[in-house]
Motif scaffolding. Structure first.
Motif, PDB file in Angstrom:
ATOM      1  N   ASP A   1       0.820  -1.216   0.000  1.00 16.27           N
ATOM      2  CA  ASP A   1       0.000   0.000   0.000  1.00 16.27           C
ATOM      3  C   ASP A   1       0.855   1.267   0.000  1.00 16.27           C
ATOM      4  N   VAL A   2       1.754   1.336  -0.956  1.00 10.93           N
ATOM      5  CA  VAL A   2       2.659   2.483  -1.072  1.00 10.93           C
ATOM      6  C   VAL A   2       2.039   3.537  -1.993  1.00 10.93           C
ATOM      7  N   LYS A   3       1.939   4.753  -1.493  1.00 17.96           N
ATOM      8  CA  LYS A   3       1.414   5.841  -2.301  1.00 17.96           C
ATOM      9  C   LYS A   3       2.520   6.419  -3.176  1.00 17.96           C
ATOM     10  N   THR A   4       2.277   6.465  -4.470  1.00 14.31           N
ATOM     11  CA  THR A   4       3.199   7.138  -5.386  1.00 14.31           C
ATOM     12  C   THR A   4       2.408   8.165  -6.186  1.00 14.31           C
ATOM     13  N   PHE A   5       3.128   8.995  -6.919  1.00 16.90           N
ATOM     14  CA  PHE A   5       2.473  10.044  -7.704  1.00 16.90           C
ATOM     15  C   PHE A   5       1.681   9.475  -8.872  1.00 16.90           C
ATOM     16  N   ALA A   6       1.908   8.197  -9.215  1.00 16.86           N
ATOM     17  CA  ALA A   6       1.240   7.602 -10.369  1.00 16.86           C
ATOM     18  C   ALA A   6       0.169   6.584  -9.987  1.00 16.86           C
ATOM     19  N   VAL A   7       0.397   5.865  -8.884  1.00 13.08           N
ATOM     20  CA  VAL A   7      -0.498   4.773  -8.506  1.00 13.08           C
ATOM     21  C   VAL A   7      -0.223   4.395  -7.060  1.00 13.08           C
ATOM     22  N   ASN A   8      -1.254   3.904  -6.379  1.00 14.27           N
ATOM     23  CA  ASN A   8      -1.042   3.344  -5.050  1.00 14.27           C
ATOM     24  C   ASN A   8      -0.670   1.876  -5.221  1.00 14.27           C
ATOM     25  N   VAL A   9       0.605   1.583  -4.996  1.00 17.14           N
ATOM     26  CA  VAL A   9       1.138   0.246  -5.276  1.00 17.14           C
ATOM     27  C   VAL A   9       0.667  -0.739  -4.208  1.00 17.14           C
ATOM     28  N   LYS A  10       0.035  -1.817  -4.648  1.00 14.44           N
ATOM     29  CA  LYS A  10      -0.532  -2.783  -3.704  1.00 14.44           C
ATOM     30  C   LYS A  10       0.557  -3.515  -2.918  1.00 14.44           C
ATOM     31  N   ARG A  11       1.539  -3.988  -3.635  1.00 11.90           N
ATOM     32  CA  ARG A  11       2.624  -4.729  -2.969  1.00 11.90           C
ATOM     33  C   ARG A  11       3.829  -4.761  -3.902  1.00 11.90           C
ATOM     34  N   MET A  12       5.015  -4.808  -3.313  1.00  8.20           N
ATOM     35  CA  MET A  12       6.233  -4.897  -4.115  1.00  8.20           C
ATOM     36  C   MET A  12       7.385  -5.343  -3.237  1.00  8.20           C
ATOM     37  N   ARG A  13       8.120  -6.338  -3.704  1.00 11.62           N
ATOM     38  CA  ARG A  13       9.347  -6.722  -2.997  1.00 11.62           C
ATOM     39  C   ARG A  13      10.503  -5.963  -3.627  1.00 11.62           C
ATOM     40  N   CYS A  14      11.190  -5.177  -2.805  1.00 12.03           N
ATOM     41  CA  CYS A  14      12.282  -4.323  -3.268  1.00 12.03           C
ATOM     42  C   CYS A  14      13.523  -4.572  -2.418  1.00 12.03           C
ATOM     43  N   LEU A  15      14.655  -4.140  -2.945  1.00 12.64           N
ATOM     44  CA  LEU A  15      15.845  -4.066  -2.112  1.00 12.64           C
ATOM     45  C   LEU A  15      15.587  -3.085  -0.967  1.00 12.64           C
ATOM     46  N   THR A  16      16.239  -3.295   0.164  1.00 13.47           N
ATOM     47  CA  THR A  16      16.116  -2.377   1.293  1.00 13.47           C
ATOM     48  C   THR A  16      16.833  -1.070   0.980  1.00 13.47           C
ATOM     49  N   VAL A  17      16.606  -0.069   1.821  1.00  4.45           N
ATOM     50  CA  VAL A  17      17.259   1.238   1.640  1.00  4.45           C
ATOM     51  C   VAL A  17      18.778   1.087   1.640  1.00  4.45           C
ATOM     52  N   GLY A  18      19.321   0.337   2.597  1.00  5.31           N
ATOM     53  CA  GLY A  18      20.770   0.156   2.675  1.00  5.31           C
ATOM     54  C   GLY A  18      21.328  -0.515   1.438  1.00  5.31           C
ATOM     55  N   SER A  19      20.643  -1.559   0.958  1.00  7.60           N
ATOM     56  CA  SER A  19      21.092  -2.262  -0.249  1.00  7.60           C
ATOM     57  C   SER A  19      21.042  -1.349  -1.468  1.00  7.60           C
ATOM     58  N   LEU A  20      19.988  -0.547  -1.561  1.00  3.42           N
ATOM     59  CA  LEU A  20      19.861   0.369  -2.697  1.00  3.42           C
ATOM     60  C   LEU A  20      20.955   1.426  -2.693  1.00  3.42           C
ATOM     61  N   ILE A  21      21.247   1.993  -1.522  1.00  7.81           N
ATOM     62  CA  ILE A  21      22.297   3.017  -1.451  1.00  7.81           C
ATOM     63  C   ILE A  21      23.641   2.429  -1.859  1.00  7.81           C
ATOM     64  N   GLY A  22      23.964   1.241  -1.339  1.00  7.26           N
ATOM     65  CA  GLY A  22      25.221   0.596  -1.709  1.00  7.26           C
ATOM     66  C   GLY A  22      25.299   0.317  -3.204  1.00  7.26           C
ATOM     67  N   ASP A  23      24.216  -0.197  -3.763  1.00  4.73           N
ATOM     68  CA  ASP A  23      24.132  -0.497  -5.191  1.00  4.73           C
ATOM     69  C   ASP A  23      24.330   0.775  -6.019  1.00  4.73           C
ATOM     70  N   LYS A  24      23.618   1.834  -5.648  1.00  3.03           N
ATOM     71  CA  LYS A  24      23.668   3.067  -6.417  1.00  3.03           C
ATOM     72  C   LYS A  24      25.004   3.803  -6.272  1.00  3.03           C
ATOM     73  N   LEU A  25      25.633   3.691  -5.116  1.00  6.43           N
ATOM     74  CA  LEU A  25      26.950   4.311  -4.962  1.00  6.43           C
ATOM     75  C   LEU A  25      27.927   3.768  -6.003  1.00  6.43           C
ATOM     76  N   LEU A  26      27.881   2.477  -6.243  1.00  6.97           N
ATOM     77  CA  LEU A  26      28.825   1.868  -7.178  1.00  6.97           C
ATOM     78  C   LEU A  26      28.575   2.294  -8.620  1.00  6.97           C
ATOM     79  N   THR A  27      27.345   2.714  -8.939  1.00  9.71           N
ATOM     80  CA  THR A  27      27.089   3.203 -10.303  1.00  9.71           C
ATOM     81  C   THR A  27      27.861   4.488 -10.576  1.00  9.71           C
ATOM     82  N   LEU A  28      28.326   5.159  -9.497  1.00  6.11           N
ATOM     83  CA  LEU A  28      29.055   6.426  -9.628  1.00  6.11           C
ATOM     84  C   LEU A  28      30.575   6.232  -9.621  1.00  6.11           C
TER      85      LEU A  28
END
Length: 387
Positions: free
Chosen positions: A154-181
Motif C-alpha cells: 500500500d505504497v502511495k506514489t504520484f502515479a499509482v497506489n502500489v498494492k505490494r512490491m518486494r524491493c531491495l532495502t534502503v541500505g542495499s539500494l544506497i550501496g548499489d547506487k553508490l557503485l554506479t558512480l
C-alpha cells in the motif's frame, strides 16, 4: 487487459489529474511510472522470487513529495536463461495482449554478463504528436545475489497506489547506487544517467533515519556487487578502490555551481530535471553540488569503516549528525550568515577549489564542502556556539 492495480489509474483523466497534482508538466512521466509499477508487480505475481531494484524501487521508499519518474525496470530474478522466456510468456498471458514484449539483442554483448533485456510496449492514453505507444526497458539480472529485501504494501506514489512490491532495502539500494558512480572502473558508462543516481542516493539519505542495520546493508551490497561487477568487466578492483572512484566522481560533480562546472554535466542535470523531477523538487546548481558533496561525505565514512578506522555506530552517528546540522544551517539568515560562512571555511582540511566563489554560497553548501569524518565535531561546536 488484466491489471493488478485499479483500472482508474490507467485512464487519461486520472493520469492528467495526477500530473497536475504532483507537479509533473509532462504527464508522460506519470504514465510511464504507472506502467513501471504495474509490470514489476505482474512479474512478481508470476515469480515471487523476483526483487525490484534501481530507480523504481527507490521511489517506493521515498515520501510522495520527493519521488521522481523512472523509465526503466531493473529486477533481480535468480533464474536460468532458458527460464526467462517462460517468465515473459507467463506475464504476457497474465496481462493480456495490450502489452507486448520484445527481446533486445545488443550489438556487442558482454559474454559474462547474466543480463537479459526486454522492451515492453503498450499504447499510450495521452495525445502525443510523435508517439503512439510507450516503451519501457526491463533489465532482468539472473545473478543470484543475496541482498536484503523487503516487501512493501500500500505504497502511495504520484502515479499509482502500489498494492505490494518486494524491493531491495534502503541500505542495499544506497550501496548499489553508490557503485554506479564509480566512474573509470565499475560505474555506469553513460554519464547522462548519473544525475538520477545522485538524486536517488541524496533523497534516500534525506528521508531515512540511518541505523547500524542500514550501514551494514550498504557495506554488504558494496562488497558483493563490486566483486560481481568487476567480474563482468574482467578487471581487478577492491570495494575500497571502487569507493575511491566514487569520491573522485563526486569531487567533479561538486564543481557544478562554480566557474569550473562541466557543461556536459549541466546539460545532463537539466535534461533529468525537465522530465523526471516534479516542479517543486527542481533545484539550482548549488543544491546539486550539495548533493554530490553529501554523497562524498557518506562515501568517505564507508571508506573509513571498511579500513577499520570507524565503527558502525560512529558512522551512523556522523551521518545523522551531519544531516541535522545541514538542516539547521538552512534556517539561518541575516548578518550571522557571513560570519558563519567565514568560520566554516577556516575549518576546511584541504584546499577548496574555486575558494573565492564560496563566499556567496549558502551555508549548507559550504558545510558539505568542508565537512569530513574527522572535523564534524569541530564544525558542530562552531555552529552551536554561534546559534
Amino acid at each position: 487487459m488484466k491489471l493488478i492495480h485499479d483500472e482508474k489509474y490507467f485512464e487519461k483523466e486520472e493520469i492528467l489529474k495526477r500530473a497536475k497534482k504532483y507537479g509533473f508538466p509532462n504527464p508522460l512521466a506519470v504514465e510511464i511510472f504507472l506502467w513501471d509499477c504495474e509490470l514489476a508487480t505482474q512479474f512478481q505475481e508470476v515469480c515471487p522470487k523476483i526483487v525490484l531494484r534501481g530507480g523504481a524501487a527507490t521511489q517506493l521508499h521515498l515520501p510522495l513529495k520527493i519521488q521522481r519518474g523512472s523509465r526503466d525496470i531493473d529486477i533481480m530474478a535468480p533464474l536460468e536463461k532458458h527460464e526467462v522466456s517462460e517468465l515473459i510468456s507467463d506475464v504476457s498471458k497474465s496481462i493480456g495482449d495490450y502489452v507486448r514484449f520484445e527481446l533486445y539483442k545488443p550489438k556487442k554483448p558482454v559474454p559474462k554478463l547474466p543480463l537479459i533485456t526486454y522492451f515492453a510496449k503498450m499504447p499510450t492514453k495521452l495525445d502525443l504528436r510523435k508517439r503512439e505507444e510507450l516503451e519501457i526497458k526491463i533489465d532482468i539480472s539472473l545473478e543470484n545475489i543475496s541482498l536484503p529485501s523487503v516487501e512493501l504494501r500500500d505504497v502511495k506514489t504520484f502515479a499509482v497506489n502500489v498494492k505490494r512490491m518486494r524491493c531491495l532495502t534502503v541500505g542495499s539500494l544506497i550501496g548499489d547506487k553508490l557503485l554506479t558512480l564509480a566512474k573509470g572502473s565499475i560505474g555506469m558508462k553513460d554519464e547522462s544517467d548519473y544525475p538520477k543516481q545522485i538524486y536517488d542516493i541524496d533523497a534516500l539519505l534525506e528521508s531515512t533515519k540511518i541505523s547500524e542495520k542500514t550501514v551494514n546493508q550498504m557495506v554488504t551490497s558494496i562488497n558483493l556487487l563490486t566483486k560481481i561487477e568487476a567480474g563482468y568487466r574482467n578487471i581487478e578492483i577492491t570495494p575500497i578502490e571502487a569507493l575511491d572512484n566514487v569520491i573522485a566522481t563526486m569531487n567533479k560533480y561538486s564543481l557544478i555551481d562554480t566557474s569550473g562546472g562541466n557543461t556536459g554535466i549541466k546539460k545532463n542535470i537539466e535534461a533529468f530535471q525537465q522530465f523526471f523531477v516534479s516542479k517543486n523538487r527542481r533545484c539550482p546548481y548549488y543544491e546539486w553540488s550539495s548533493k554530490a558533496l553529501r554523497i562524498r561525505f557518506l562515501t568517505k565514512l564507508i571508506f573509513e569503516y571498511m579500513n577499520n578506522n570507524l565503527t558502525e555506530s560512529k558512522v551512523v552517528k556522523l551521518i545523522n549528525k551531519s544531516q541535522e546540522l545541514s538542516s539547521k544551517l538552512r534556517k539561518i539568515s541575516g548578518p550571522l550568515v557571513v560570519k558563519l560562512r567565514k568560520d566554516l571555511l577556516r575549518l576546511a582540511e584541504t584546499k577548496i577549489p574555486y575558494f573565492k566563489e564560496m563566499r556567496g554560497k549558502p551555508l549548507h553548501r559550504v558545510f558539505w564542502q568542508i565537512v569530513t569524518p574527522y572535523n564534524l565535531e569541530k564544525v558542530e561546536s562552531l555552529i552551536i556556539s554561534l546559534i
